[in-house]
Design a protein around this motif. Structure first.
Motif, PDB file in Angstrom:
ATOM      1  N   ILE A   1      30.416  43.324  37.182  1.00 47.08           N
ATOM      2  CA  ILE A   1      30.782  44.517  36.409  1.00 47.08           C
ATOM      3  C   ILE A   1      32.043  45.156  36.988  1.00 47.08           C
ATOM      4  N   PHE A   2      32.115  45.242  38.310  1.00 47.24           N
ATOM      5  CA  PHE A   2      33.285  45.842  38.959  1.00 47.24           C
ATOM      6  C   PHE A   2      34.548  45.047  38.655  1.00 47.24           C
ATOM      7  N   VAL A   3      34.463  43.728  38.761  1.00 41.36           N
ATOM      8  CA  VAL A   3      35.621  42.877  38.479  1.00 41.36           C
ATOM      9  C   VAL A   3      36.004  42.969  37.003  1.00 41.36           C
ATOM     10  N   ALA A   4      35.020  43.052  36.120  1.00 40.26           N
ATOM     11  CA  ALA A   4      35.297  43.185  34.684  1.00 40.26           C
ATOM     12  C   ALA A   4      36.039  44.478  34.394  1.00 40.26           C
ATOM     13  N   ILE A   5      35.644  45.565  35.068  1.00 38.89           N
ATOM     14  CA  ILE A   5      36.338  46.847  34.883  1.00 38.89           C
ATOM     15  C   ILE A   5      37.781  46.739  35.361  1.00 38.89           C
ATOM     16  N   LEU A   6      37.989  46.097  36.506  1.00 36.90           N
ATOM     17  CA  LEU A   6      39.347  45.898  37.004  1.00 36.90           C
ATOM     18  C   LEU A   6      40.166  45.035  36.039  1.00 36.90           C
ATOM     19  N   ALA A   7      39.529  44.014  35.479  1.00 40.58           N
ATOM     20  CA  ALA A   7      40.223  43.134  34.540  1.00 40.58           C
ATOM     21  C   ALA A   7      40.628  43.888  33.280  1.00 40.58           C
ATOM     22  N   LEU A   8      39.732  44.741  32.791  1.00 38.83           N
ATOM     23  CA  LEU A   8      40.053  45.566  31.622  1.00 38.83           C
ATOM     24  C   LEU A   8      41.208  46.518  31.938  1.00 38.83           C
ATOM     25  N   ALA A   9      41.179  47.107  33.131  1.00 40.82           N
ATOM     26  CA  ALA A   9      42.253  48.016  33.541  1.00 40.82           C
ATOM     27  C   ALA A   9      43.582  47.281  33.643  1.00 40.82           C
ATOM     28  N   ALA A  10      43.550  46.054  34.151  1.00 42.45           N
ATOM     29  CA  ALA A  10      44.780  45.256  34.254  1.00 42.45           C
ATOM     30  C   ALA A  10      45.348  44.956  32.879  1.00 42.45           C
ATOM     31  N   SER A  11      44.476  44.615  31.943  1.00 43.18           N
ATOM     32  CA  SER A  11      44.917  44.350  30.570  1.00 43.18           C
ATOM     33  C   SER A  11      45.533  45.592  29.943  1.00 43.18           C
ATOM     34  N   LEU A  12      44.912  46.744  30.186  1.00 46.35           N
ATOM     35  CA  LEU A  12      45.430  47.988  29.623  1.00 46.35           C
ATOM     36  C   LEU A  12      46.766  48.371  30.253  1.00 46.35           C
ATOM     37  N   LEU A  13      46.945  48.056  31.534  1.00 45.09           N
ATOM     38  CA  LEU A  13      48.225  48.334  32.191  1.00 45.09           C
ATOM     39  C   LEU A  13      49.356  47.554  31.529  1.00 45.09           C
ATOM     40  N   VAL A  14      49.140  46.256  31.335  1.00 40.63           N
ATOM     41  CA  VAL A  14      50.165  45.422  30.703  1.00 40.63           C
ATOM     42  C   VAL A  14      50.403  45.870  29.268  1.00 40.63           C
TER      43      VAL A  14
END
Length: 226
Positions: free
Chosen positions: A144-157
């Motif tokens: 779950i933590f990694v998924a949240i980070l992945a979503l945040a990375a996508s939103l940053l780009v």
């Protein structure tokens, strides 16, 4: 292992910088029309994605084959919701005949797939691969933590890319982030990139039918930047 995490984040920030540079240069400064803008956008993004794929040694065929049905279902469900959003926007003139076929191919399929790979798929893969080396994804909490980070990375780009367009330097960028969050979640929840590829492409195809000049999903809109 820690080095792999940092390198993954370097790729994410590089994607963010590249996305902003492309939209700011070719849309904001040179003011290229939508169809012409897609030429440098596609070439530069494809080159970047190829470089990342070579560095990360991703097995594309296995990635797509695993959980493909879940990816298909997620893509269609999210895509259906996004189509409803497109249809809620004001209509405008759309092309006809052979020109419509060209727009569906160029603005719909090509644009939609490149967008999905660059904004939704690549950032997720970068985060996931970086933390997989630490075995964080072996537990539910870690996943779950990694998924949240992945979503945040996508939103940053996604955010930096759209801020390169002058038309999105307002509250409208928030709607873009919401839509792209759903697309990225289609990938994360299904564990298959088809979720993002299908939903993003379906959204672009719907925008072509609704009218490129009034649907926010098909920038640049030169009139709104003048």
């Amino acid at each position: 292992m820690i080095q792999n995490i940092w390198l993954s984040f370097v790729w994410i920030f590089a994607a963010a910088v590249l996305g902003f540079a492309i939209s700011a240069l070719f849309s904001g400064w040179l003011k290229l029309s939508r169809r012409i803008f897609l030429i440098p956008y596609m070439i530069l993004c494809a080159a970047f994605l190829y470089a990342y794929g070579t560095w990360s040694q991703i097995d594309i065929s296995k990635l797509i084959a695993d959980n493909w049905l879940a990816g298909l279902i997620a893509g269609l469900l999210v895509g259906a919701f996004l189509v409803m959003n497109v249809r809620s926007q004001p209509p405008s003139r759309r092309s006809q005949g052979a020109e419509l076929v060209l727009d569906l191919t160029w603005l719909g399929l090509v644009y939609g797939m490149i967008d999905a790979l660059f904004l939704n798929v690549m950032p997720v893969l970068a985060v996931w691969q970086g933390f997989a080396a630490l075995a964080w994804t072996s537990s539910l909490v870690g996943t779950i933590f990694v998924a949240i980070l992945a979503l945040a990375a996508s939103l940053l780009v996604t955010l930096t890319y759209h801020l390169g367009y002058t038309e999105f330097r307002n509250r409208q960028v928030g709607l873009v982030l919401v839509g792209n969050s759903l697309i990225t979640l289609a990938f994360l929840l299904s564990s298959n990139p088809l979720g993002a590829l299908i939903s993003h492409t379906v959204m672009h195809l719907a925008a072509v039918f609704r009218g490129p000049e009034t649907t926010v999903q098909l920038p640049p809109h030169l009139a709104s930047q003048e």
